[in-house]
Design an enzyme around this catalytic site. Structure first.
Site, mmCIF file in Angstrom:
data_model
loop_
_atom_site.group_PDB
_atom_site.id
_atom_site.type_symbol
_atom_site.label_atom_id
_atom_site.label_comp_id
_atom_site.label_asym_id
_atom_site.label_seq_id
_atom_site.Cartn_x
_atom_site.Cartn_y
_atom_site.Cartn_z
ATOM 1 N N HIS A 219 0.839 -1.203 0.000
ATOM 2 C CA HIS A 219 0.000 0.000 0.000
ATOM 3 C C HIS A 219 0.877 1.257 0.000
ATOM 4 O O HIS A 219 1.963 1.274 0.563
ATOM 5 C CB HIS A 219 -0.934 0.008 1.218
ATOM 6 C CG HIS A 219 -1.958 1.097 1.141
ATOM 7 N ND1 HIS A 219 -1.719 2.360 1.641
ATOM 8 C CD2 HIS A 219 -3.186 1.134 0.581
ATOM 9 C CE1 HIS A 219 -2.792 3.119 1.399
ATOM 10 N NE2 HIS A 219 -3.684 2.394 0.750
ATOM 11 N N GLU B 26 -3.740 2.485 -7.287
ATOM 12 C CA GLU B 26 -4.066 3.542 -6.336
ATOM 13 C C GLU B 26 -3.087 4.702 -6.499
ATOM 14 O O GLU B 26 -2.006 4.691 -5.889
ATOM 15 C CB GLU B 26 -3.972 3.011 -4.906
ATOM 16 C CG GLU B 26 -4.900 1.860 -4.608
ATOM 17 C CD GLU B 26 -5.235 1.764 -3.116
ATOM 18 O OE1 GLU B 26 -6.409 1.770 -2.787
ATOM 19 O OE2 GLU B 26 -4.295 1.718 -2.302
HETATM 20 P P1 13P Z 1 -9.604 6.335 0.728
HETATM 21 O O1 13P Z 1 -10.788 5.661 0.081
HETATM 22 O O2 13P Z 1 -9.880 6.760 2.143
HETATM 23 O O3 13P Z 1 -9.053 7.450 -0.122
HETATM 24 O O4 13P Z 1 -8.449 5.224 0.841
HETATM 25 C C1 13P Z 1 -8.208 4.391 -0.236
HETATM 26 C C2 13P Z 1 -7.138 3.424 0.091
HETATM 27 O O5 13P Z 1 -6.039 3.775 0.442
HETATM 28 C C3 13P Z 1 -7.478 1.991 -0.010
HETATM 29 O O6 13P Z 1 -6.357 1.214 0.205
#
Ligand code: 13P
Length: 258
Positions: free
Chosen positions: A95, A166
């Site tokens: 992550h 992400e």
């Molecule tokens: P948010 O939806 O709070 O932006 O976080 C997303 C995330 O980091 C999922 O791993």
């Protein structure tokens, strides 16, 4: 046809008791979604309770990080074997917050992915660019990440883990990345995987999007051809809100693939 996947990472937002209460609500609310791959990543201290509460429901669960070694002198770490003993189905790897605050690298994520595959844990492998940049630069960055992260992965294994795209700049903010941008990057990720592991392997791989997903954006994202689901942070802390996201994602994903 790739089945929709929707998961959440609740990070370190809640305390222990509140996480247990949240999981109980999740088990009670999401029991009907058998056609969606659902998963929740909770703090490690809650994993024993996760087994009791979520075991036997359609909601898979797992840790937010894991070590690549089978066992050894790694203070503070969790092994795949421990997670399997606790009934974990999934594990989150790489992550953005692990990378940004704890210096985790693509090479480490690659070793962890190998361990997850060898242990029968479905890894959700996170990648994405840190800041906003020109699209050609972002594409190149994603290519470099995939080359390292997927090294040693067999083409036959792409059904056994997921990618979570992400972009760091879209996490924890008010708005998700735009659907056009997300589709472009997902398509590029899939093309790159096809180049590395072959077309069939790329077609099998689920790529989910994460970063400020809300009930408003879930459907718009899940109707896109290369978006196979969502990875949700804050919007999942309210279980009813999360259920709404899954419903919408499911509705639009089914319409797009009918
Ligand atoms: P948010 O939806 O709070 O932006 O976080 C997303 C995330 O980091 C999922 O791993």
């Amino acid at each position: 046809m790739r089945q929709l996947a929707v998961g959440t990472n609740i990070k370190m937002y809640l305390g222990y008791r509140d996480t247990v209460a949240w999981m109980e609500q999740l088990a009670g609310t999401l029991g009907g979604f058998r056609e969606v791959e659902l998963f929740a990543f909770v703090p490690a201290v809650c994993l024993v309770d996760a087994g009791r509460i979520l075991g036997g429901t359609p909601v898979g669960y797992g840790a937010q990080n894991m070590h690549w070694a089978e066992a050894g002198p790694y203070t503070g770490e969790l092994s795949a074997g421990m997670l399997k003993e606790l009934g974990c189905t999934h594990v989150e790897l790489g992550h953005m917050e692990r990378r940004r605050y704890f210096g985790e690298t693509d090479r480490e994520v690659n070793r962890k992915l190998r361990r997850a595959l060898d242990s029968g844990l479905r890894a959700v492998v996170c990648l994405g660019e840190e800041g906003r940049a020109a699209e050609t630069e972002v594409r190149r960055h994603l290519e470099r990440q995939l080359e390292v992260v997927l090294a040693g992965v067999d083409p036959a294994e792409t059904g056994d883990f997921l990618l979570a795209y992400e972009p760091a700049w879209a996490i924890g903010v008010d708005e998700a990345a735009s659907p056009g941008y997300v589709e472009e990057m997902h398509a590029h990720l899939r093309r790159t995987v096809a180049g590395l592991l072959g077309q069939a392997a790329a077609e099998r791989l689920k790529i989910v999007y994460g970063g400020s997903v809300t009930p408003d954006t879930a459907g718009k994202l899940c109707r896109l051809p290369d978006v196979d689901g969502l990875f949700v942070g804050r919007s999942a802390l309210d279980v009813e809100r999360f259920r709404g996201i899954i419903e919408d994602a499911s509705h639009w994903h089914n319409r797009a693939t009918d």
